[in-house]
Design an enzyme around this catalytic site. Structure first.
Site, short mmCIF file in Angstrom:
data_model
loop_
_atom_site.label_atom_id
_atom_site.label_comp_id
_atom_site.label_asym_id
_atom_site.label_seq_id
_atom_site.Cartn_x
_atom_site.Cartn_y
_atom_site.Cartn_z
N ARG A 47 -2.58 4.26 28.40
CA ARG A 47 -3.81 3.93 29.83
C ARG A 47 -3.35 2.46 29.28
NH1 ARG A 47 -9.49 6.04 27.88
NH2 ARG A 47 -8.43 7.71 27.55
N HIS A 93 -2.65 13.63 36.56
CA HIS A 93 -3.44 12.57 35.73
C HIS A 93 -4.43 13.42 35.37
CE1 HIS A 93 -4.40 8.61 33.71
NE2 HIS A 93 -4.97 8.30 34.81
N TYR A 137 -13.33 8.67 53.20
CA TYR A 137 -13.03 7.39 54.45
C TYR A 137 -12.31 6.98 54.78
CZ TYR A 137 -18.45 8.76 54.92
OH TYR A 137 -19.34 9.09 53.80
#
Length: 749
Positions: A47, A93, A137
């Site tokens: 991570r 993921h 968007y």
């Protein structure tokens, strides 16, 4: 079948027992320790820390790989970000889509990434700190830099591993055609360790790699001369010393001082303004403007009059000086000290070596890890290519035999029931060759095709010979790696758009120290502090007993004459002295501002006295308990809002030293006169006993010249003077005698 019962391991639960009997016990410390260690290793490996080879964390690697699988090439079309983050989450993921989208948006931000890896279309956030638009968007595709990182994935350049559910595979690391770890930087916080690496210039990094190929034992100083420092996407000026930069790169830990880039803009007639065109890396422009506005509002930098944000596509922050006489260097020096126009970027090159071992690396070690990875990629791609060449040569040999025996081959295909077996037996062909011949199109049966096949075979043989020779010679391998790096440098280096160094490296010119007091115009003012603690400064020396307006329930407290260049001293009942600049007090048009907003005066404490500070003066301070001492003016001055502790105890008064004797009066109306030289001079403390009391405490104290006597106002407002004070004269800390006839009933001088 055996009649023996099935054998269970010692720790395995026995199916015959109930749930209560299957519980295993272990010490809490060991259980927590094992689980926390597992979590810590997961955070470090999967991570927070980037891989030294491709400079990526797993989430970034998976985003780029998923976009490659969606065929989002730099020359192709865009796809919705929601589709991309959804594919990443579903295939590789298994974390939140918001976290994935945030990571992808960062890869697309040109003010964060020196060489963006994602080409975003739509609102992906800005340098003001605004967040990107929702993923539904915006659209995205890969950049050329990201494509270069993945070049060779289809050629077995790196190992693949199963994804989280075992249905797909993902690369463990990307081939990485350039040192992305240093080029784009990285940051992350793991368990017990962190990393913070600034971006660098790709052209300089590749020059350093080429030097390291030629001289594997190159000195750190030589590499630092090639890579002189970070190259931030937001530009700015690096003002760290060369020795400090070299030490940071040698040890992997350090910090870099970064300043904004600015210039003086002439407005004509002797007036000017400062225009900031580049701000330090990771500084939000909106927060910077807010901080500069706070400095103006709080008058912490009095020589700054105004700040305006005139930015459009480029940054343009305008700073207006208070007067044209201000030195621009002095103004910027003050702003460097009080705002984020100067920041420090910490370097901590803590990375995963070979994707497994976290280590704080030097610049040389990071570049070496990248070059070793490139060599492994080169060898794997070469071996993959050799296997492909061998397979193609096998097919070509079959084609050529078929062309030499074309009529017989056609006859076999037309008349034999099993042409495959016949051709394999008659021409000594392999199964792969026969399959290729049987799948050949009729249009390929022309004379020209045979010549092309022989040319292709010869080219492949030459290529195989070259690859075999390279694999046998390490020097040839490094030569090929150097050629690849030069190709990347030509694509993304100084000659490419945006490839020039943006951050300038310069010596830090120390800004002159500003005497703000000398810049304040000297004007008379009347300072008013109300009973409820509202303070203001009215222009001019007004009559101290003049009628003034106060808030409902409030009234007069203290009034004194001062000047704008003065420091105002406020003694609190907690024994602390607070310092305020008179020039920074609010004007007298309104009711003023609460004093407690300017100083940290506790709610239970009150202002005991207020006076303008004068150098080389001495003051008598006393507590309600009747203790006191003499303090110098210099020992009262405080530099912070919290003030300076001087008198230990509940403060009652502060009087300027004048005369040769001290007169005290207690709540029991007993008065004592004693010589001033019996009081000690101290910087801080409880002091000594002024007067002895059976009960009650001190009411008031003043200083007199014994020969002139003691004066006070009687209840009728007339001045009365007692010249013979022998009756009350005594030693310090004695009880004294009753005050003379006509002394005020409130026991105040």
């Amino acid at each position: 079948m055996s009649d023996e019962p099935p054998h269970n391991p010692p720790d395995a639960p026995d199916p015959a027992k109930g749930p209560q009997d299957q519980t295993l016990s272990e010490p809490l410390s060991r259980a927590i320790g094992e689980r926390y260690l597992t979590y810590a290793l997961s955070t470090i490996m999967n991570r927070a820390l980037p891989d030294a080879r491709d400079g990526l964390k797993p989430v970034h690697r998976r985003i780029l790989y998923a976009m490659r699988e969606l065929r989002l090439s730099p020359t192709g079309g865009f796809r919705k970000s929601a589709k991309i983050s959804g594919d990443v989450m579903g295939n590789y993921h298994p974390h939140g889509d918001a976290a994935i989208y945030d990571a992808m948006a960062r890869l697309a931000q040109p003010f964060v990434m020196r060489y963006p890896l994602v080409d975003g279309q739509g609102n992906f956030g800005n340098i003001d700190g605004d967040n990107p638009a929702a993923s539904r968007y915006t659209e995205a595709r890969l950049t050329s830099a990201a494509e270069a990182l993945m070049e060779g994935l289809a050629e077995n350049a790196v190992d693949f591993r199963p994804n989280y559910d075992g249905t797909l595979t993902e690369p463990e690391v990307l081939p990485a055609a350039f040192p992305n770890l240093l080029a784009n930087g990285a940051s992350g916080i793991a368990v017990g360790m962190a990393t913070n690496i600034p971006p660098h210039n790709l052209h300089e990094l590749i020059d350093a790699c080429l030097h390291l190929i030629d001289s594997p034992n190159a000195r750190d100083d030589t590499l630092v001369s090639i890579v002189p420092g970070p190259d931030f996407p937001t530009g700015g000026i690096l003002v760290e010393s060369a020795e400090s930069i070299a030490e940071a790169y040698r040890t992997g830990r350090g910090s870099f001082r970064l300043r904004a880039r600015w210039a003086v803009e002439d407005l004509g007639r002797g007036t000017w303004q400062i225009v900031v065109t580049e701000i330090p890396y990771q500084v939000q422009k909106s927060r910077l403007i807010e901080r500069l506005a706070e400095l103006i509002d709080q008058k912490k930098v009095p020589i700054l009059a105004d700040v305006r944000d005139e930015s459009a596509e480029d940054i343009r922050i305008v700073l207006e000086p208070r007067t044209r006489a201000v030195d621009p260097e002095a103004l910027m020096g003050a702003l460097y000290r009080n705002s984020d126009l100067e920041t420090r970027f910490s370097l901590n090159m803590n990375v995963l070596i070979d994707g497994r071992v976290p280590k704080v690396c030097s610049l040389k070690e990071v570049l070496r890890a990248f070059l070793d990875h490139r060599r492994e990629v080169l060898l794997r791609r070469a071996n993959y290519r050799l296997d492909r060449i061998a397979a193609r040569l096998e097919v070509l040999e079959g084609y050529i035999i078929a062309f030499l025996n074309l009529d017989r081959v056609i006859e076999i295909i037309r008349h034999e029931d099993d042409p495959k077996a016949v051709m394999m037996a008659e021409f000594k062909l392999t199964e792969v060759q026969v399959e290729a011949i049987l799948n050949m199109r009729l249009r390929a049966l022309r004379k020209l095709e045979e010549m092309e096949l022989r040319t292709e075979r010869d080219n492949l043989l030459a290529e195989r010979e070259g690859l075999t020779a390279m694999l046998a010679d390490e020097r040839s391998q490094w030569k090929r790696i150097a050629e690849q790096l030069r190709e990347v440098r030509a694509t993304f280096g100084k000659s490419a758009p945006g490839g020039q160094r943006r951050t300038t490296i310069a010596e830090a010119a120390e800004a002159p120290v500003i005497d703000y007091d000398a810049m304040i115009e000297r004007e008379p003012v009347t300072v008013i502090l109300s009973k409820m603690g509202w303070i203001r400064a009215m222009k001019g020396h007004q009559p101290l007993d003049a009628e003034l307006k106060f808030k409902d329930g409030d009234g007069p407290g203290f009034a004194l004459h001062a000047e704008t260049t003065d420091k105002l001293m406020i003694m609190g009942s907690n024994g602390r002295f607070y310092t305020l600049s008179v020039a920074n007090l609010p004007g007298g048009r309104g009711m003023g501002e609460p004093l407690r907003l300017m100083i940290d005066l506790p709610n239970e404490a009150e202002a005991v006295t207020v006076f303008p500070w004068r150098a080389d003066t001495r003051w008598l301070v006393a507590s309600t308990e009747g203790d006191g001492f003499i303090v110098k003016a210099d020992d009262m001055l405080g530099q912070t809002r919290s003030g300076k502790q001087v008198l230990n105890g509940t403060a009652l008064l502060c009087r300027p030293i004048a005369g040769d004797h001290v007169v005290t009066v207690g709540k029991n109306r007993k008065m004592l006169v004693f010589p001033l030289d019996e009081l000690p001079e101290m910087a801080r403390g409880k002091g000594v006993r002024l007067q002895k009391f059976k009960d009650g405490g001190l009411s008031d104290a003043t200083l007199i010249t014994l020969a002139a006597g003691l004066s006070w106002l009687d209840p009728a407002g007339r001045t009365r003077t007692e010249t013979d004070l022998s009756e009350w004269l005594g030693k310090r800390a004695t009880a004294g005698r009753m005050a003379p006839r006509g002394f005020p009933r409130d026991n105040k001088f």
